[in-house]
Design a protein around this motif. Structure first.
Motif, mmCIF file in Angstrom:
data_model
loop_
_atom_site.group_PDB
_atom_site.id
_atom_site.type_symbol
_atom_site.label_atom_id
_atom_site.label_comp_id
_atom_site.label_asym_id
_atom_site.label_seq_id
_atom_site.Cartn_x
_atom_site.Cartn_y
_atom_site.Cartn_z
ATOM 1 N N LEU A 1 -3.655 7.365 4.442
ATOM 2 C CA LEU A 1 -3.325 6.384 5.089
ATOM 3 C C LEU A 1 -3.719 6.164 6.653
ATOM 4 O O LEU A 1 -3.504 5.235 7.183
ATOM 5 C CB LEU A 1 -1.638 5.988 4.793
ATOM 6 C CG LEU A 1 -1.518 5.827 3.759
ATOM 7 C CD1 LEU A 1 0.307 5.711 3.764
ATOM 8 C CD2 LEU A 1 -1.720 4.662 2.961
ATOM 9 N N ALA B 1 -7.084 12.105 6.020
ATOM 10 C CA ALA B 1 -7.537 11.068 6.893
ATOM 11 C C ALA B 1 -8.949 10.703 6.884
ATOM 12 O O ALA B 1 -9.925 11.920 6.748
ATOM 13 C CB ALA B 1 -7.146 11.627 8.351
ATOM 14 N N THR C 1 -6.801 6.559 9.690
ATOM 15 C CA THR C 1 -8.014 6.480 9.826
ATOM 16 C C THR C 1 -8.148 6.677 11.553
ATOM 17 O O THR C 1 -7.334 6.443 12.280
ATOM 18 C CB THR C 1 -8.953 5.242 9.559
ATOM 19 O OG1 THR C 1 -10.216 5.170 9.580
ATOM 20 C CG2 THR C 1 -8.379 4.160 10.241
ATOM 21 N N VAL D 1 -6.101 -1.067 9.950
ATOM 22 C CA VAL D 1 -4.776 -1.150 10.110
ATOM 23 C C VAL D 1 -4.277 -2.587 10.016
ATOM 24 O O VAL D 1 -3.379 -2.973 9.227
ATOM 25 C CB VAL D 1 -4.330 -0.502 11.547
ATOM 26 C CG1 VAL D 1 -2.946 -0.392 11.444
ATOM 27 C CG2 VAL D 1 -4.855 1.050 11.380
ATOM 28 N N GLU E 1 -5.427 -2.240 5.046
ATOM 29 C CA GLU E 1 -6.502 -1.011 4.405
ATOM 30 C C GLU E 1 -5.864 0.394 4.607
ATOM 31 O O GLU E 1 -5.912 1.065 3.679
ATOM 32 C CB GLU E 1 -7.880 -1.288 4.721
ATOM 33 C CG GLU E 1 -8.793 -0.280 4.218
ATOM 34 C CD GLU E 1 -10.161 -0.566 4.772
ATOM 35 O OE1 GLU E 1 -10.444 -1.623 5.646
ATOM 36 O OE2 GLU E 1 -10.821 0.508 4.459
ATOM 37 N N LYS E 2 -5.632 0.424 5.683
ATOM 38 C CA LYS E 2 -4.919 1.873 6.103
ATOM 39 C C LYS E 2 -3.612 1.468 6.944
ATOM 40 O O LYS E 2 -3.530 0.316 7.504
ATOM 41 C CB LYS E 2 -5.850 2.616 7.175
ATOM 42 C CG LYS E 2 -7.283 3.135 6.615
ATOM 43 C CD LYS E 2 -6.864 4.088 5.496
ATOM 44 C CE LYS E 2 -8.274 4.753 5.098
ATOM 45 N NZ LYS E 2 -7.915 5.616 3.917
ATOM 46 N N GLY F 1 -3.597 4.555 12.394
ATOM 47 C CA GLY F 1 -4.849 4.874 13.003
ATOM 48 C C GLY F 1 -4.844 5.307 14.447
ATOM 49 O O GLY F 1 -3.607 5.268 14.991
#
Length: 326
Positions: A154, A192, A156, A205, A209-210, A213
């Motif tokens: 989750l 990651a 990035t 974020v 999508e994630k 971050g």
């Protein structure tokens, strides 16, 4: 980030030729976002009526590539640089491309925020912390939280291969006891990802999508103020920071105007412009923008610019070895 197209660049060069006769002309190369670059130039011109300013904006890596190509061709165009990080400026200083200038405004700054020999001066503080989607189940408080099972797959982050700020961030965390490159290996093992720049991380974020971050502070705080479902955290261990330094080039065709530009950015008036944009001012005694904690509550982690220059290539290889070459 928006890139200056070749045709536009050609038109700009043509425009520069037409303004070359003005004694009070200035050519700025900058990595600021377009709207910030325009606001900076507008404020400088308002304080210095009659000064013609042309500016070129792109990411620091591309700005440097353009500048180096012009220098190799014997025709550098820029008078003054305003780019993301001191590591790049330190490299330029060491290779003799900067004109030493000790601004009188530096007296209002911490000594760590400008080069003692006048190579460059920091204009603001841009930290990298944690952004998370407001719906995320875990509310991170520190860097280690991103390596926990709750954040698996989750997280990035921007790639140092694209972003100068991301490189300094990685170099900073890699030098901290308890983090280091082992921390990045743990992130990679936890799923990651690292690619592109800060804008892509924020978008990922904000859209869900994630969930988490690593991103520069002003982007996340601006987007939250606009209603985006994101929160920004200054991690407990501390944050890395770039300071958007400004410097006069040794090859400047308008060095005195370039020095005026440096002085303006460092002045209280120039720092107020940065505050209005949502940046942490570098000058002492300035209030922070809305949405930021008290300055003394932000722990900035140290980084040695000269050492960072020396280790940049090796650090990029290390990062690429962990996350690939995106």
């Amino acid at each position: 980030m928006k890139t200056l197209l070749p045709a536009v660049a050609a038109a700009l060069v043509a425009g520069l030729l037409s303004t070359a006769a003005f004694a009070e002309s200035l050519v700025l190369y900058t990595s600021q976002p377009n709207e910030d670059a325009q606001a900076t130039v507008d404020a400088f011109q308002a304080a210095n009526p009659g000064v013609e300013v042309e500016w070129v904006r792109d990411g620091t890596t591309k700005v440097m590539a353009k500048l180096m190509a012009e220098i190799e061709a014997g025709n550098p165009v820029a008078d003054v640089l305003l780019i993301a990080d001191t590591v790049t400026m330190q490299r330029l200083k060491e290779t003799g491309y900067l004109m030493p200038y000790k601004s009188p405004e530096a007296a209002a700054y911490d000594a760590s925020l400008f080069d003692a020999e006048g190579g460059y001066h920091s204009t603001k503080m841009i930290t990298t912390g944690i952004v998370y989607n407001a719906s995320a189940s875990m509310k991170p408080a520190g860097w280690q939280d991103l390596a926990k099972p709750e954040a698996k797959g989750l997280v990035t982050m921007p790639s140092p291969l694209t972003s100068g700020a991301a490189l300094i961030h990685a170099q900073t965390l890699a030098g901290i006891d308890g983090l280091g490159w082992d921390y990045y290996k743990a992130l990679a093992e936890n799923g990651a990802t690292a690619a592109g720049g800060n804008g892509g991380v924020l978008k990922a974020v904000a859209t869900g999508e994630k969930a988490y971050g690593m991103v520069v502070d002003f982007m996340a705080i601006r987007e939250k103020a606009k209603g985006a479902p994101v929160e920004f955290v200054f991690p407990a261990e501390g944050v890395s920071a770039v300071t958007e330094p400004v410097a006069v080039l040794k090859t400047a065709r308008h060095p005195e105007t370039a020095k005026k530009f440096v002085d303006f950015l460092l002045s209280e008036e120039g720092q107020q412009v940065a505050v209005k944009m949502g940046y942490i001012p570098a000058r002492d005694g300035m209030a922070l923008p809305e949405g930021f904690p008290a300055r003394e509550a932000i722990k900035v982690l140290p980084v040695d610019a000269a050492e960072a220059v020396k280790n940049s290539e090796a650090d990029l290889k290390t990062f690429s070895g962990i996350f690939g070459t995106n």
